[in-house]
Design a protein around this motif. Structure first.
Motif, PDB file in Angstrom:
ATOM      1  N   ASP A   1     -25.438 -20.847 -28.729  1.00 23.53           N
ATOM      2  CA  ASP A   1     -24.526 -20.875 -29.883  1.00 23.53           C
ATOM      3  C   ASP A   1     -23.069 -20.640 -29.448  1.00 23.53           C
ATOM      4  O   ASP A   1     -22.372 -19.802 -30.012  1.00 23.53           O
ATOM      5  N   LEU A   2     -22.644 -21.397 -28.431  1.00 20.35           N
ATOM      6  CA  LEU A   2     -21.301 -21.202 -27.871  1.00 20.35           C
ATOM      7  C   LEU A   2     -20.280 -22.107 -28.558  1.00 20.35           C
ATOM      8  O   LEU A   2     -20.640 -23.123 -29.161  1.00 20.35           O
TER       9      LEU A   2
ATOM     10  N   LYS B   1     -18.687 -15.789 -26.383  1.00 18.27           N
ATOM     11  CA  LYS B   1     -18.870 -16.604 -27.592  1.00 18.27           C
ATOM     12  C   LYS B   1     -18.035 -17.869 -27.490  1.00 18.27           C
ATOM     13  O   LYS B   1     -18.356 -18.867 -28.077  1.00 18.27           O
TER      14      LYS B   1
ATOM     15  N   GLU C   1     -15.650 -11.693 -24.672  1.00 23.49           N
ATOM     16  CA  GLU C   1     -16.237 -12.812 -25.424  1.00 23.49           C
ATOM     17  C   GLU C   1     -15.532 -14.142 -25.167  1.00 23.49           C
ATOM     18  O   GLU C   1     -16.054 -15.192 -25.484  1.00 23.49           O
TER      19      GLU C   1
ATOM     20  N   ASP D   1     -10.907 -14.005 -33.873  1.00 20.31           N
ATOM     21  CA  ASP D   1     -11.755 -13.521 -34.958  1.00 20.31           C
ATOM     22  C   ASP D   1     -10.902 -12.986 -36.118  1.00 20.31           C
ATOM     23  O   ASP D   1     -11.239 -11.968 -36.730  1.00 20.31           O
TER      24      ASP D   1
END
Ligand code: SF4
Length: 271
Positions: free
Chosen positions: A145-146, A114, A33, A15
């Protein structure tokens, strides 16, 4: 990527933040995540634990659910991956390979990830089960929404599931492009050879032309471009200089000297 091994060099960012600059809250978010689905569904599940513990222990430990909510939470996850909720009281040896891989997927989903690193996640499965698990991956990606990092030697599966592909040779990325770019117009000689030699029905009866030479040891890689002893286009420069991964011809990220040289008109027409 999944934190299983420490990087030996380079920087790992998640990120936009480098791992060694993260606050403890950011590091915890990264650890939860980013989850992983392993290659071998037989070795990756603890044989002494029931499915309820395998899937439900981590979310309890990390405070995502209370222990009293575990059975319901695990039951919902099992349903999501196409298994009966009643199976949560069973042990791993009571399942087939495909069912075990679904349990591995439920375990990864239990921490609300994620990004999931799928390490050869379908290669240990029977072909008909591979298709089911691939479809499950695609449904879950849409629903939750992976993002997947899907590591595979199976070019058919890669083409089916990927948006963007990085081709690796001897531990190095040699080409990056969209699925369409890689499959319709491969640029790196290794990518071209890989795609040409993939078994296809329209090549039935034709002889394969395997890439010649042995794969060198990654511990003692060849000088310059590590593919040069096996590359039919190798030039002197390939033995001496390591080609950097950078934008080359056709606006493609490749690590090949030829792709970083100006092309003649004939080459441009054939490309
Ligand atoms: Fe082949 Fe040279 Fe390109 Fe390496 S750099 S892939 S040896 S042409």
């Amino acid at each position: 990527m999944a934190g299983v091994e420490n990087p030996s060099k380079g920087t790992l960012s998640y990120d936009g933040v480098a791992l060694d600059e993260m606050t403890s809250a950011q590091k915890k978010a990264y650890q939860l995540e980013v989850q992983m689905i392993f290659q071998d569904p037989f070795a990756s599940l603890n044989p002494r634990l029931r499915v309820e513990q395998i899937v439900g222990e981590a979310p309890v430990a990390h405070g995502i659910i209370k222990r009293s909510q575990r059975a319901e939470y695990v039951g919902n996850l099992l349903n999501k991956v196409g298994l009966d909720a009643q199976y949560m009281s069973r042990y791993p040896h009571q399942f087939s390979g495909g069912q075990r891989q679904r349990i591995g997927i439920a375990r990864a989903l239990a921490l609300k990830p994620k990004l999931i690193v799928c390490d050869e996640a379908t290669s240990a499965l029977d072909v008909s089960i591979q298709a089911q698990v691939l479809n499950l991956f695609m449904e879950l990606r849409k629903e939750l929404d992976l993002t997947y990092v899907f590591i595979s030697h199976d070019l058919g599966a890669v083409e089916h599931i990927s948006d963007r592909i990085a081709i690796m040779y001897l531990g190095q990325v040699v080409e990056i492009g969209t699925t369409e770019e890689i499959f319709n117009n491969p640029r790196h000689p290794y990518t071209k050879a890989l795609l040409e030699e993939a078994p296809r029905l329209d090549k039935r009866g034709q002889d394969f032309q395997p890439i010649t030479g042995e794969i060198p040891s990654p511990l003692n890689p060849p000088s310059g471009c590590t593919f040069h002893p096996r590359c039919q286009f190798a030039k002197d420069i390939c033995k001496a200089d390591i080609p950097a991964l950078r934008l080359g011809n056709a606006d493609r990220l490749t690590s090949c000297h030829l792709e970083h040289m100006p092309q003649t008109e004939d080459q441009l027409v054939s490309a």
